[in-house]
Design an enzyme around this catalytic site. Structure first.
Site, PDB file in Angstrom:
ATOM      1  N   THR A  14      88.530  50.326 -40.098  1.00 17.40           N
ATOM      2  CA  THR A  14      88.682  51.156 -41.301  1.00 17.40           C
ATOM      3  C   THR A  14      88.804  50.356 -42.592  1.00 17.40           C
ATOM      4  OG1 THR A  14      91.047  51.321 -40.865  1.00 17.40           O
ATOM      5  CG2 THR A  14      89.680  53.122 -40.078  1.00 17.40           C
ATOM      6  N   ARG A  15      89.325  49.158 -42.528  1.00 18.33           N
ATOM      7  CA  ARG A  15      89.462  48.370 -43.764  1.00 18.33           C
ATOM      8  C   ARG A  15      88.117  47.964 -44.347  1.00 18.33           C
ATOM      9  NH1 ARG A  15      94.213  45.227 -41.024  1.00 18.33           N
ATOM     10  NH2 ARG A  15      92.448  44.577 -39.812  1.00 18.33           N
TER      11      ARG A  15
END
Length: 147
Positions: A14-15
């Site tokens: 997700t980052r």
């Protein structure tokens, strides 16, 4: 001696703010996961390599399925510990298991071999390699202690 290598490749990454699973981003013309699988296959036969898939499992599986590795699906991504619970049954016949991250394309077969040999020579119950050389990790019978 029977050794298995487990590669964790179920996370979303997700980052990165990308729809593509992190392990499918490319370096050197190949997905990150492919570099890790290629290194692992130089240490153990492909049938002893287990890739944990989850997020976009089909895409990740397709990227390395031709290499003869095994797959275990983590249907819910609840972290590293949960991933290891997911693969436990598949690897229970092995004496030792090396766990690698699927997003570390610079891992070299020599490094994996040195970890394996270090572990076996010391007859260790567990060997942990930490990316932060200034920190030591000690494993005690009642749980981990990080200093």
């Amino acid at each position: 001696m029977q050794f298995a290598i487990v590669i964790m490749a179920a996370g979303k990454g997700t980052r990165l703010k990308s729809r593509r699973p992190k392990v499918l981003h490319e370096v050197g013309g190949k997905p990150l996961i492919r570099h890790v699988v290629d290194a692992a296959r130089q240490i153990v036969p492909p049938e002893d390599v287990y890739v944990i898939v989850g997020h976009e499992a089909g895409l990740v599986r397709d990227s390395v399925s031709a290499l003869g590795v095994q797959f275990v699906e983590q249907t819910e991504q609840k972290g590293t510990g949960h991933a290891m619970q997911t693969v436990r049954q598949a690897t229970e016949g092995y004496e030792d298991v090396i766990v690698l991250y699927g997003d570390v394309p610079l891992i070299r077969p020599e490094t994996i071999r040195r970890i394996r040999d270090f572990h076996l020579e010391r007859r260790a119950a567990m060997t942990v390699v930490d990316r932060n050389p200034g920190r030591s990790v000690r494993i005690w019978p009642r749980g981990p202690q990080v200093t």
